[in-house]
Enzyme design. Structure first.
Site, PDB file in Angstrom:
ATOM      1  N   TYR A   1       0.774  -1.211   0.113  1.00 36.99           N
ATOM      2  CA  TYR A   1       0.052   0.095   0.079  1.00 36.99           C
ATOM      3  C   TYR A   1       1.063   1.316   0.003  1.00 36.99           C
ATOM      4  CZ  TYR A   1      -4.110   2.486  -0.039  1.00 36.99           C
ATOM      5  OH  TYR A   1      -5.168   3.369  -0.384  1.00 36.99           O
TER       6      TYR A   1
ATOM      7  N   LYS B   1      -6.353  -2.200  -1.254  1.00 36.69           N
ATOM      8  CA  LYS B   1      -7.103  -1.844  -0.061  1.00 36.69           C
ATOM      9  C   LYS B   1      -7.807  -3.277   0.422  1.00 36.69           C
ATOM     10  CE  LYS B   1      -7.424   2.563   1.392  1.00 36.69           C
ATOM     11  NZ  LYS B   1      -7.973   3.709   1.808  1.00 36.69           N
TER      12      LYS B   1
ATOM     13  N   ASN C   1      -0.100  12.086   1.471  1.00 39.35           N
ATOM     14  CA  ASN C   1       0.557  10.898   0.941  1.00 39.35           C
ATOM     15  C   ASN C   1       0.710  11.171  -0.489  1.00 39.35           C
ATOM     16  OD1 ASN C   1       0.452   9.360   3.006  1.00 39.35           O
ATOM     17  ND2 ASN C   1      -1.699   8.811   2.773  1.00 39.35           N
TER      18      ASN C   1
ATOM     19  N   GLU D   1     -13.541   4.840  -3.169  1.00 38.03           N
ATOM     20  CA  GLU D   1     -11.982   5.010  -2.895  1.00 38.03           C
ATOM     21  C   GLU D   1     -11.670   6.024  -3.650  1.00 38.03           C
ATOM     22  OE1 GLU D   1     -10.577   3.664  -0.245  1.00 38.03           O
ATOM     23  OE2 GLU D   1      -8.952   4.790  -0.889  1.00 38.03           O
ATOM     24  N   ASP D   2     -10.876   7.094  -3.423  1.00 35.18           N
ATOM     25  CA  ASP D   2     -10.200   7.804  -4.401  1.00 35.18           C
ATOM     26  C   ASP D   2     -11.137   8.420  -5.497  1.00 35.18           C
ATOM     27  OD1 ASP D   2      -8.322   7.424  -2.552  1.00 35.18           O
ATOM     28  OD2 ASP D   2      -6.645   6.942  -4.001  1.00 35.18           O
TER      29      ASP D   2
ATOM     30  N   ARG E   1      -8.666  10.582  -8.295  1.00 35.53           N
ATOM     31  CA  ARG E   1      -7.774  11.471  -7.056  1.00 35.53           C
ATOM     32  C   ARG E   1      -6.799  10.482  -6.512  1.00 35.53           C
ATOM     33  NH1 ARG E   1      -8.320  11.800  -1.667  1.00 35.53           N
ATOM     34  NH2 ARG E   1      -7.128   9.962  -1.933  1.00 35.53           N
TER      35      ARG E   1
ATOM     36  N   ASP F   1     -13.941   5.739   2.131  1.00 37.18           N
ATOM     37  CA  ASP F   1     -12.720   5.794   3.507  1.00 37.18           C
ATOM     38  C   ASP F   1     -12.007   6.957   3.571  1.00 37.18           C
ATOM     39  OD1 ASP F   1     -11.275   4.103   5.131  1.00 37.18           O
ATOM     40  OD2 ASP F   1      -9.342   4.370   3.577  1.00 37.18           O
ATOM     41  N   ASP F   2     -11.843   7.832   2.283  1.00 36.56           N
ATOM     42  CA  ASP F   2     -11.177   9.041   2.140  1.00 36.56           C
ATOM     43  C   ASP F   2     -11.680  10.035   3.264  1.00 36.56           C
ATOM     44  OD1 ASP F   2      -9.415   7.912  -0.202  1.00 36.56           O
ATOM     45  OD2 ASP F   2     -11.275   8.313  -1.185  1.00 36.56           O
TER      46      ASP F   2
HETATM   47  P1  NAD Z   1      -8.865  16.405  -1.736  1.00 41.72           P
HETATM   48  O1  NAD Z   1      -8.480  16.594  -3.190  1.00 41.72           O
HETATM   49  O2  NAD Z   1     -10.473  16.191  -1.369  1.00 41.72           O
HETATM   50  O3  NAD Z   1      -8.392  17.853  -0.807  1.00 41.72           O
HETATM   51  C1  NAD Z   1      -7.239  18.274  -1.336  1.00 41.72           C
HETATM   52  C2  NAD Z   1      -7.470  19.662  -0.530  1.00 41.72           C
HETATM   53  O4  NAD Z   1      -6.118  20.258  -0.562  1.00 41.72           O
HETATM   54  C3  NAD Z   1      -8.388  20.713  -1.495  1.00 41.72           C
HETATM   55  O5  NAD Z   1      -9.199  21.284  -0.411  1.00 41.72           O
HETATM   56  C4  NAD Z   1      -7.389  21.511  -2.042  1.00 41.72           C
HETATM   57  O6  NAD Z   1      -7.999  22.875  -2.295  1.00 41.72           O
HETATM   58  C5  NAD Z   1      -6.293  21.525  -1.196  1.00 41.72           C
HETATM   59  N1  NAD Z   1      -5.011  22.030  -1.575  1.00 41.72           N
HETATM   60  C6  NAD Z   1      -4.297  22.012  -2.867  1.00 41.72           C
HETATM   61  N2  NAD Z   1      -3.265  22.613  -2.931  1.00 41.72           N
HETATM   62  C7  NAD Z   1      -3.102  23.336  -2.090  1.00 41.72           C
HETATM   63  C8  NAD Z   1      -2.247  24.143  -1.669  1.00 41.72           C
HETATM   64  N3  NAD Z   1      -1.055  24.595  -2.406  1.00 41.72           N
HETATM   65  N4  NAD Z   1      -2.359  24.898  -0.397  1.00 41.72           N
HETATM   66  C9  NAD Z   1      -3.135  24.462   0.391  1.00 41.72           C
HETATM   67  N5  NAD Z   1      -4.393  23.716   0.055  1.00 41.72           N
HETATM   68  C10 NAD Z   1      -4.237  23.048  -0.823  1.00 41.72           C
HETATM   69  O7  NAD Z   1      -7.939  15.354  -1.384  1.00 41.72           O
HETATM   70  P2  NAD Z   1      -8.141  14.613   0.189  1.00 41.72           P
HETATM   71  O8  NAD Z   1      -8.756  13.425  -0.001  1.00 41.72           O
HETATM   72  O9  NAD Z   1      -8.545  15.562   1.148  1.00 41.72           O
HETATM   73  O10 NAD Z   1      -6.680  14.053   0.299  1.00 41.72           O
HETATM   74  C11 NAD Z   1      -5.608  15.081   0.493  1.00 41.72           C
HETATM   75  C12 NAD Z   1      -4.247  14.499   0.942  1.00 41.72           C
HETATM   76  O11 NAD Z   1      -4.292  13.733   2.164  1.00 41.72           O
HETATM   77  C13 NAD Z   1      -3.822  13.538  -0.134  1.00 41.72           C
HETATM   78  O12 NAD Z   1      -2.464  13.471  -0.169  1.00 41.72           O
HETATM   79  C14 NAD Z   1      -3.948  12.246   0.361  1.00 41.72           C
HETATM   80  O13 NAD Z   1      -3.164  11.116   0.281  1.00 41.72           O
HETATM   81  C15 NAD Z   1      -3.976  12.663   2.096  1.00 41.72           C
HETATM   82  N6  NAD Z   1      -4.640  11.659   3.078  1.00 41.72           N
HETATM   83  C16 NAD Z   1      -3.871  11.162   4.134  1.00 41.72           C
HETATM   84  C17 NAD Z   1      -4.991   9.896   4.766  1.00 41.72           C
HETATM   85  C18 NAD Z   1      -4.104   9.376   6.055  1.00 41.72           C
HETATM   86  O14 NAD Z   1      -2.811   9.718   6.183  1.00 41.72           O
HETATM   87  N7  NAD Z   1      -4.609   8.451   6.474  1.00 41.72           N
HETATM   88  C19 NAD Z   1      -5.860   9.805   4.446  1.00 41.72           C
HETATM   89  C20 NAD Z   1      -6.835  10.370   3.362  1.00 41.72           C
HETATM   90  C21 NAD Z   1      -6.032  11.295   2.734  1.00 41.72           C
END
Ligand code: NAD
Length: 573
Positions: A110, A181, A425, A252-253, A163, A275-276
């Site tokens: 993963y 997953k 991530n 997912e994603d 995404r 899950d996200d």
């Molecule tokens: P998403 O696309 O829904 O949201 C991303 C957000 O970041 C948006 O609001 C966007 O406007 C903002 N953004 C983009 N560029 C930016 C910048 N330069 N400055 C500030 N904000 C900015 O995606 P998501 O599902 O919320 O995932 C976001 C990140 O979190 C990904 O990298 C994902 O891998 C990570 N994530 C981690 C976990 C975990 O650690 N368990 C779980 C889910 C997601």
């Protein structure tokens, strides 16, 4: 017709595998294959005589051979490809190797390595796993689901690939995520591999590099959008419900424009979750519960700044609000303790149009009117931190290096033990390396990350970096849903999951600096989470089976442990 069934001998009470096929098919079928471990009797009776090398291996010997091969691989991507091939060849051996080496292998099967595998999917592709549905299949989804040999699918993970982690639209390559997953569903929670189905809704891609790649394996068209997209999803959902009624469907994603809508539309119709949004909410909440427990504080005492205001941020914020409310704080006051900063700055009402999911956390313009900032309509993360004095900083922006030294300094000036969670991530997207968060806070920060990081040496003290890995939550939630035949997945179930995970974090984990257990304890965690979630399922009246007196037994009856059972040929079933 099922080709196999796990049975118990009524006389000896020994478990065995009843198989309805004979011959080389057994060694070509990844779930039935034992490779060189088929016994002499099985070889004699099941048509396998002479088609395997003479020595009968034990599983331990096979594992030693696998370990030898694995160690010869030079890169993480080669390790990923090797493990995928093992999974395609012999699932029992693969899952035993995974279960016994979770710490080492989870980052390969993963995140972060799966990210690279998704990016290079069409180039490293060997063998199909899962199903693909394109817009051209809109009226043939029943046929596609009918082509799936697995009769008893209980968990589906579906993506439209838009995404993928923080990497964006990876087209057909996104399939690596549902496969990964579901590998964790089996590896951590023991849901049998034949009950898991990865699905790619391949609606095209807007990624020009993929469209131009001659080896690209996906549907080579721009993304389907609008009403036709919604119609395809609806047809898919209805076909799934028809083929496997009550199945758990995990989204997912998906890009957040679709993710929130689809969850809202289907959450009260099916056993489904995202899950996200929800899994992330629970795993991050659990880390905060562990942190504030060790600080002897309450959630309602915290001030939280989120950087990145998408699915992950909304899911986490929602769970925090629920916890604060359970402490007696009003909904309004709870939301006032949360600040969202996105790519355009602090989220404020009336400055620019906001999508629905950001509105509950938008601040009043009057509240920030007196702040000394460069541009009042685009207040930066640093300016927000300088004025709010947060106790918790969460990164879900997908933008690396954005938790800078001045930001961490400012936070640490006003908080004895700041909680810093750079969750983006894969590793290349993290907002801040844990070593920096610790160094810039004089070693006081409580840090957890989205991707795995090695321990940090802090003036001779080794600080273990906990990983806020959704893999601590979704397998247990899924196991509970499968065992109880849950009709819906609710916020209450995720709250129960977060609390259960936090309970598995020991004083020793905290003393080592970690807000999460190590991945090596993932099976124990999944079982504990499943138990607490199952209690909640019955508490909310959502069980599809009668509540048993011993819930443990119900959960344990679903858990599959990867071991070789003796085979008996029983053609009739
Ligand atoms: P998403 O696309 O829904 O949201 C991303 C957000 O970041 C948006 O609001 C966007 O406007 C903002 N953004 C983009 N560029 C930016 C910048 N330069 N400055 C500030 N904000 C900015 O995606 P998501 O599902 O919320 O995932 C976001 C990140 O979190 C990904 O990298 C994902 O891998 C990570 N994530 C981690 C976990 C975990 O650690 N368990 C779980 C889910 C997601």
């Amino acid at each position: 017709m099922n080709e196999f069934r796990i049975q118990t001998d009524s006389r000896t009470h020994q478990r065995y595998m009843a198989v309805s096929a004979k011959g080389v098919h057994l060694k070509e079928h990844p779930i039935l294959n034992k490779g060189s471990a088929f016994t002499d009797d099985e070889r004699e009776n099941l048509g396998l005589l002479g088609v395997l090398p003479p020595k009968v291996s034990t599983m331990e010997e096979q594992l030693a051979r696998v370990r030898e091969h694995y160690q010869q691989k030079g890169t993480n991507l080669e390790r990923f490809v090797y493990l995928a091939a093992l999974q395609d060849r012999n699932e029992t051996l693969f899952y035993r190797f995974l279960s016994e080496n979770m710490d080492e292998l989870l980052p390969i099967v993963y995140t972060p390595v799966v990210g690279e595998a998704c990016q290079k999917y069409s180039h490293i592709y060997r063998r199909a796993r899962g199903i693909w549905i394109t817009p051209e299949h809109a009226d043939k989804i029943d046929v596609i689901l009918g082509n799936v040999a697995q009769e008893d699918v209980r968990v589906i993970v579906v993506t439209d690939n838009e995404r993928i982690l923080g990497l964006g639209d990876l087209g057909a390559g996104g399939m690596g995520i549902p496969v990964g997953k579901l590998t964790i569903y089996t590896g951590a929670a023991g849901i049998h591999p034949s009950q898991c189905l990865p699905v790619s809704l391949d609606v095209g891609t807007d990624n020009p590099a993929l469209l131009a790649d001659p080896l690209y394996l996906g549907y080579r068209k721009p993304r389907l959008r609008g009403a036709a997209y919604d119609e395809l999803i609806e047809k898919f959902v209805r076909a799934v419900e028809k083929r496997w009624p009550g199945v758990l469907l995990q989204w997912e994603d998906f890009a957040n424009t679709n993710a929130f809508r689809l969850l809202e539309k289907y959450k009260d119709q099916l056993c489904t979750f995202n899950d996200d949004i929800q899994g992330t909410g629970a795993v991050a909440l659990s880390g905060m519960i562990a942190a504030i427990r060790s600080k002897k504080e309450r959630m309602s005492d915290q001030k939280l700044v989120f950087f990145g205001a998408g699915e992950a941020a909304s899911g986490i914020a929602e769970q925090c609000v629920v916890l604060m409310k359970s402490e007696g704080t009003s909904d309004d006051d709870a939301r006032r303790k949360i600040w969202f900063v996105d790519s355009k700055g602090l989220v404020i009402s009336g400055v620019r149009p906001l999508p629905e999911h950001k509105k509950p956390y938008a601040r009043d313009a009057g509240e920030v009117a007196s702040w000394k900032v460069v541009n009042p309509t685009a207040i930066s993360l640093l300016e927000t931190v300088q004025h709010v004095h947060p106790t918790v900083l969460i990164g879900t922006s997908g933008t690396p290096g954005t938790f800078t030294e001045p930001i961490i300094h400012s936070m640490a000036r006003h908080c004895a033990q700041p909680v810093i969670l750079p969750l983006s991530n894969p590793t290349s997207k993290t907002e801040c390396a844990p070593a920096h968060a610790l160094e810039w806070s004089d070693g006081r920060a409580l840090v957890a990350t989205g991707s795995p990081f090695p321990a940090v040496d802090l003036n001779g003290r080794k600080v273990r970096i906990g990983q806020a890995n959704n893999a601590f939550i979704f397998p247990g939630v899924g196991l509970a849903c499968v065992a109880t035949r849950a009709k819906r997945v609710t916020q209450g179930m995720f709250r129960a999951a977060a609390a259960a995970l936090a309970e598995t974090v020991t004083e020793k984990d905290i003393a080592e600096g970690s807000l999460y257990p190590p991945a090596s304890r993932i099976r124990e965690v999944a079982r504990k989470v499943a138990l607490e979630v199952a209690k909640e399922v019955f508490h909310e009246g959502l069980g599809g089976v009668a509540k048993p007196r011993e819930l443990n037994r119900l959960i344990d009856s679903v858990i599959w442990y990867p071991e070789y059972l003796p085979y008996r040929y029983e053609p009739s079933h």
